[in-house]
Design a protein around this motif. Structure first.
Motif, short mmCIF file in Angstrom:
data_model
loop_
_atom_site.label_atom_id
_atom_site.label_comp_id
_atom_site.label_asym_id
_atom_site.label_seq_id
_atom_site.Cartn_x
_atom_site.Cartn_y
_atom_site.Cartn_z
N ILE A 102 2.07 -1.21 0.37
CA ILE A 102 1.21 -2.28 0.85
C ILE A 102 -0.04 -1.60 1.39
N ALA A 104 -3.71 -0.52 2.87
CA ALA A 104 -4.57 -0.92 3.99
C ALA A 104 -5.50 0.23 4.32
N ARG A 112 -4.31 -2.95 8.81
CA ARG A 112 -3.12 -2.12 8.99
C ARG A 112 -1.98 -2.93 9.60
N ALA A 115 -0.61 -5.30 6.97
CA ALA A 115 0.15 -4.57 5.95
C ALA A 115 1.52 -4.17 6.48
N LYS A 118 3.76 -7.25 6.55
CA LYS A 118 4.21 -7.61 5.20
C LYS A 118 5.29 -6.64 4.72
N GLY A 186 -1.63 3.13 3.48
CA GLY A 186 -1.06 1.87 3.94
C GLY A 186 0.36 2.09 4.43
#
Length: 256
Positions: A102, A104, A112, A115, A118, A186
């Motif tokens: 993910i 970022a 950040r 991310a 998630k 990320g």
């Protein structure tokens, strides 16, 4: 800051010019290293001239070849080194890993945080049903490996960024990292699929490499002793050359 080596003057300007080749934490340390290097070169140049080798870099090379010949270690010495340093001659572990990235920007705190949130949600889904890893990778990963369900293929240490690699290589086969792994790219959800342990290379495959290494180390020590003997017999003004083994070899051994 002018030096004299057996009466031969080395100017302050020459020392300053030499300092560019000796980066150090302080100017004083760079001056010391430059002074030692020039003193060693002058000592060797004078000795080469006195022994009839002429002057210049080639003369110093000829002097060292005659005064400090390169000796190859015995098979027993090589084998002893091999047995005492077995980890040096072990091939790298090879792993097969998979991840979901993910992405970022490392400078964007809001991105950040989003991310990470998630990634934590996806991780929870995989923990509940490990078989969903590939499908979630194809749907959510920001890495080209998404086309392969997040599979990174076979990798060795140094093939990925250190912050991700540290986690991945610490996992057991089939283990899912329990937290999203932060990196400059990320957050990663990481799982180790397979690990092939490295093996110790046979002595016959590394014997020549060991011999070269031991020969080089012995030569450097012999050069240090040779230079130390020249320094002990010389009239040095404005510079001190350390007498400990290895202290004087550096300036010339790196060039010879």
């Amino acid at each position: 800051m002018t030096m004299r080596i057996n009466g031969a003057e080395i100017s302050e300007a020459a020392i300053f010019a030499e300092m560019q080749y000796h980066p150090a934490a302080t100017v004083a340390e760079a001056q010391r290293l430059a002074s030692e290097a020039l003193a060693v070169k002058e000592l060797l140049a004078q000795e080469a001239l006195s022994r009839g080798f002429g002057d210049g870099a080639e003369a110093i090379d000829a002097l060292l070849a005659a005064a400090v010949p390169l000796a190859m270690p015995s098979d027993a010495a090589c084998r002893s080194f091999y047995e005492s340093q077995a980890d040096r001659f072990r091939s790298n572990d090879l792993i097969e890993g998979e991840h979901i990235l993910i992405a970022a920007d490392p400078e964007d705190e809001e991105a950040r945080a989003a991310a990470k949130l998630k990634a934590e949600g996806l991780l929870a889904q995989i923990q509940a049903d490990p078989s969903r890893f590939a499908d979630l990778a194809r749907e959510h990963s920001d890495c080209p490996s998404k086309a392969n369900g997040g599979n990174l293929g076979q990798i060795t240490r140094g093939a990925t960024v250190p912050e991700f690699e540290t986690y991945l290589f610490s996992l057991e086969e089939g283990e899912l990292c329990p937290v999203p792994v932060p990196s400059r790219y990320g957050f990663h959800i990481a799982r180790l699929r397979h690990r092939a342990k490295g093996r110790t290379l046979p002595f016959e495959h590394v014997r020549e490499q060991i011999a070269d290494y031991l020969s080089e180390q012995t030569w450097r020590q012999d050069v240090s002793r040779f230079i130390a003997a020249l320094a002990a017999a010389a009239d040095l003004d404005g510079v001190e050359l350390g007498s400990q083994e290895g202290s004087a070899a550096g300036p010339i051994a790196n060039q010879a």
